[in-house]
Enzyme design. Structure first.
Site, short mmCIF file in Angstrom:
data_model
loop_
_atom_site.label_atom_id
_atom_site.label_comp_id
_atom_site.label_asym_id
_atom_site.label_seq_id
_atom_site.Cartn_x
_atom_site.Cartn_y
_atom_site.Cartn_z
N LEU A 170 0.82 -1.21 0.00
CA LEU A 170 0.00 0.00 0.00
C LEU A 170 0.86 1.25 0.00
CD1 LEU A 170 -2.81 1.27 0.16
CD2 LEU A 170 -2.67 1.12 2.65
N ASP A 171 1.92 1.28 0.80
CA ASP A 171 2.76 2.48 0.85
C ASP A 171 3.52 2.69 -0.44
OD1 ASP A 171 4.26 0.11 1.71
OD2 ASP A 171 5.95 1.50 1.88
N MET A 177 2.22 1.80 -3.46
CA MET A 177 1.23 2.17 -4.48
C MET A 177 0.80 3.62 -4.34
SD MET A 177 -1.11 -1.27 -4.45
CE MET A 177 -2.28 -0.58 -5.59
N CYS A 178 0.76 4.13 -3.11
CA CYS A 178 0.36 5.53 -2.88
C CYS A 178 1.61 6.42 -2.86
CB CYS A 178 -0.38 5.67 -1.55
SG CYS A 178 -1.94 4.77 -1.50
N THR A 179 1.40 7.68 -3.21
CA THR A 179 2.50 8.65 -3.17
C THR A 179 2.66 9.11 -1.74
OG1 THR A 179 1.97 9.36 -5.40
CG2 THR A 179 3.39 10.79 -4.11
#
Length: 735
Positions: free
Chosen positions: A591-592, A594-596
């Site tokens: 998740l970290d 995939m997200c900015t």
């Protein structure tokens, strides 16, 4: 006899005058308070009939200025069709010349020595009379102003300098006062005067009328006031006939008394008539222009102007007279007791400051804010800050080039929102956003164009929502949003989705064609590949911005090799440092990843840097070909001088920011002839096969490396490695 009273002018200022003043102040005058020539107009006095009261209602003695008052062409009385040689004028207005002086502060406006300034303007009129005998300056006026452009309030004070006669001019009472023109001149004479005036190239403010010797049986002649002496050469000065008038009567006062007592004396129909277009509808008080006309005559012809027959011409709207025409003009004789002041060559005193609505000498206020369209107010306010830059700091700044630039923002997330706001701050009027996602609950705190309400019910489409918010912030912006997914290398396209992807690519191509600048503001590396290829192939400016946790990259792409200017080194694109084709960076990520995940303050810094890089590039004379300055001193020779700047400063190729160190580095990346994004092999393949080429890249990463030449580079590298004669000795020589 009663003293002759004059009806003063009343200024009438159209809103267009203030709008024009605003533009002139911001774009031309700036901090200058030099006087600027302007023009104004007035028409003959008018009245209307009130059916309810059965009385004539007199209209004001208006003097008008408008937006055209500042135009150079308005320094003449009429347009091209009324210049000498034309078939006559069609206007009913007299044009007067004047000056306009705008002050930079209200304190300067109030502190002006108005007595001195008025005296200087009055002297210009007097000098014109004495030096040139011209009447063109007799209606001269001036206006002083202070424009509060932030509040759209305009303080102003008009003045119409007019000379004071001492002793004052007098006019007879009762039947000896102003008479209807038809009581003195025949209808045929009036029709002739009217026809001659309408045949003039411009409507004269002043003119002479000389009746024929046969009186009403002949057509009168029209002449210029400047020709007074020669025009009336064959006309006697005396307007009185009598068989028993004593020679001993010399003074005008005695003459008047004798005339009133003697039933055998009558006033003859005047043959010398001085005329003017009378802006006053008052039957007793002629208009303001007569004051300076009489002063002109007394200064130049004192011996023959102790009494003057004056025609107050008000019939400028009569086109084809008929026997039933109601002539509104008046005629009368004004008298002066003795010769003083002007006749002796001394300039008389002058008056002429306009009174305010309270009847006091003071400035007036025009407050346009309540009557202006709020959208127009916003547009002017947006531009004001930018135009003020040119006053003292950057007079060479080309704001129109910035505002006319059409920007396409690929990505409406954190970077996209901040870039859009900064572009609006620079006056950019066309902003198009493109994104494929919807507003989520995590967005509003980091992305300033979204609010909580935008997240509910699954969230609004980001691009359309951001564009709508831009229009709410400033209705003058042309902001649109498009929901679109950009296809990417390393992300194969299923057979059932090919047509949809084709449509998406066609729409993206059309949008890039319609815009001048492409901002790449997406999350993934591979999503930037298609816009990079299209931007390079179509010769567009491409600005890239990418974020790390506490670092950012902002760069401008160089032009393709075949378009490179001779003597300029080609700058690279986003992919010029890669030796492999872009691939799938999104699959199998936490998740970290995939997200900015970035420091909150980093996106505004990177976004502002990207916009400032664009504006600096637009101001450079070489535009997209602008050479970058040398890299930072710590990365190159410190003695190397900076080159290639615009009026806004340097135009770097890459800016890499390190927030942890609060430091930026300027770097230069050279263009690479085997780049997967901008090499000629890739661009020519796209130009030849279009979407089919792109589809192959999406489905086969090796195909892109093949057309870019990376596969050959790998083969050449492996061959070189095999050709090296490696020494497999014991290594004792290193002991």
């Amino acid at each position: 006899m009663p003293t002759l009273q004059f009806a003063p002018f009343s200024s009438v200022v159209s809103p267009a005058f203030w709008h024009k003043l605003t533009d002139l102040k911001i774009d031309v005058l700036k901090l200058s308070d030099e006087a600027v020539p302007i023009t104004g107009t007035y028409t003959a006095g008018k009245s209307i009939f009130d059916r309810e009261t059965g009385q004539e209602v007199l209209l004001g003695t208006g003097f008008s200025v408008g937006g055209e008052s500042f135009d150079a062409s308005s320094t003449t009385s009429h347009d091209e069709s009324t210049l000498p040689g034309a078939s006559g004028h069609s206007g009913n207005a007299v044009t007067a010349t004047g000056s306009f002086k705008n002050f930079n502060t209200i304190e300067e406006f109030k502190a002006l020595d108005k007595t001195k300034y008025f005296d200087e303007e009055a002297q210009k009129i007097w000098d014109s009379i004495i030096a040139t005998k011209s009447t063109t300056e007799l209606n001269r006026f001036f206006v002083i102003t202070f424009a509060d452009l932030k509040k759209y309030k305009y303080y102003y004070w008009f003045s119409f300098p007019a000379f004071v006669s001492k002793p004052a001019w007098e006019i007879g009472e009762g039947s000896e006062s102003w008479k209807s023109v038809v009581d003195v001149l025949s209808r045929d004479e009036l029709a002739s005067i009217n026809a001659q005036l309408r045949a003039e190239p411009t409507l004269p403010a002043f003119f002479l009328v000389k009746r024929a010797r046969g009186g009403s049986q002949g057509a009168p002649a029209i002449g210029k006031v400047e020709d007074y002496e020669t025009f009336f050469t064959d006309v006697p000065t005396s307007e009185v006939r009598s068989s028993s008038l004593p020679r001993s009567i010399r003074s005008l006062a005695s003459l008047t008394k004798r005339l009133r007592r003697s039933s055998s004396l009558t006033l003859a129909r005047p043959q010398r008539i001085v005329s003017f277009i009378d802006p006053s509808p008052d039957p007793q008080n002629p208009g303001w222009p007569l004051r300076n006309l009489l002063a002109y005559l007394r200064a130049l012809y004192p011996e023959s102007t102790t009494s003057v027959s004056v025609l107050r011409w008000r019939d400028t709207e009569v086109t084809t007279p008929t026997p039933n025409t109601v002539w509104k003009s008046q005629i009368g004789t004004v008298y002066l007791k003795e010769v003083e002041g002007a006749a002796a060559g001394k300039r008389p005193s002058a008056v002429g400051w306009e009174r305010n609505p309270n009847g006091k000498l003071g400035a007036r206020l025009a407050d346009l804010a309540p009557m202006m369209d709020p959208t127009r107010l916003a547009a002017q306010a947006v531009d004001l800050n930018l135009k003020l830059m040119r006053w003292r700091i950057l007079p060479q700044l080309d704001l129109e080039k910035v505002s006319g630039t059409k920007c396409l923002l690929l990505g409406a997330g954190t970077l996209g929102c901040y870039v859009a706001r900064a572009l609006m701050g620079w006056g950019v009027r066309t902003i198009t956003l493109l994104d494929s996602s919807r507003v989520s609950f995590s967005n509003p705190v980091r992305q300033p164009l979204f609010e909580f309400e935008d997240c509910v019910d699954g969230g609004k489409p980001k691009a359309e929502c951001a564009a709508e918010r831009l229009r709410k912030i400033f209705p003058g912006v042309n902001a649109t949003g498009h929901t679109l997914s950009i296809p990417m290398p390393g992300h194969p396209v299923p057979a059932g989705s090919v047509e949809q992807v084709r449509k998406d690519v066609e729409k993206l191509e059309a949008l890039i064609d319609e815009h001048d600048v492409i901002f790449q503001l997406m999350d993934s590396r591979e999503s930037r590949w298609v816009p990079t290829v299209l931007g390079a192939a179509k010769g567009k400016i491409v600005i890239n911005a990418a974020l790390g946790f506490d670092t950012f990259l902002v760069m401008r792409h160089g032009v393709r090799a075949r378009d490179q200017k001779e003597g300029h080194e080609r700058l690279g694109c986003y992919y010029c440092n890669d030796i492999v084709a872009p691939g799938d960076s999104l699959t199998d990520r936490t998740l970290d990843q995939m997200c900015t995940v970035t420091r909150p303050g980093l996106a505004p810094i990177a976004s502002a840097t990207a916009v400032e890089l664009l504006t600096s590039l637009l101001q450079h004379p070489d535009g997209v070909h602008a050479p970058p300055p040398p890299p930072n001193p710590e990365l190159g020779p410190s003695s190397q001088a900076e080159t290639g700047g615009s009026v806004l400063g340097a135009v770097p190729h890459q800016i890499r920011g390190f927030l942890a160190q609060f430091r930026n580095l300027q770097l230069i990346g050279r263009g690479w002839d085997r780049c997967t994004g901008c090499s000629e092999g890739v661009l020519e393949a796209y130009e030849k096969d279009g979407f089919d080429m792109l589809l192959k890249v999406f489905n086969d990463q090796k195909y892109l490396e093949e057309i870019a030449g990376l596969d050959k580079m790998k083969e050449e590298g492996e061959a070189a490695m095999e050709a090296v004669d490696w020494d497999e000795g014991s290594g004792d020589e290193f002991d």
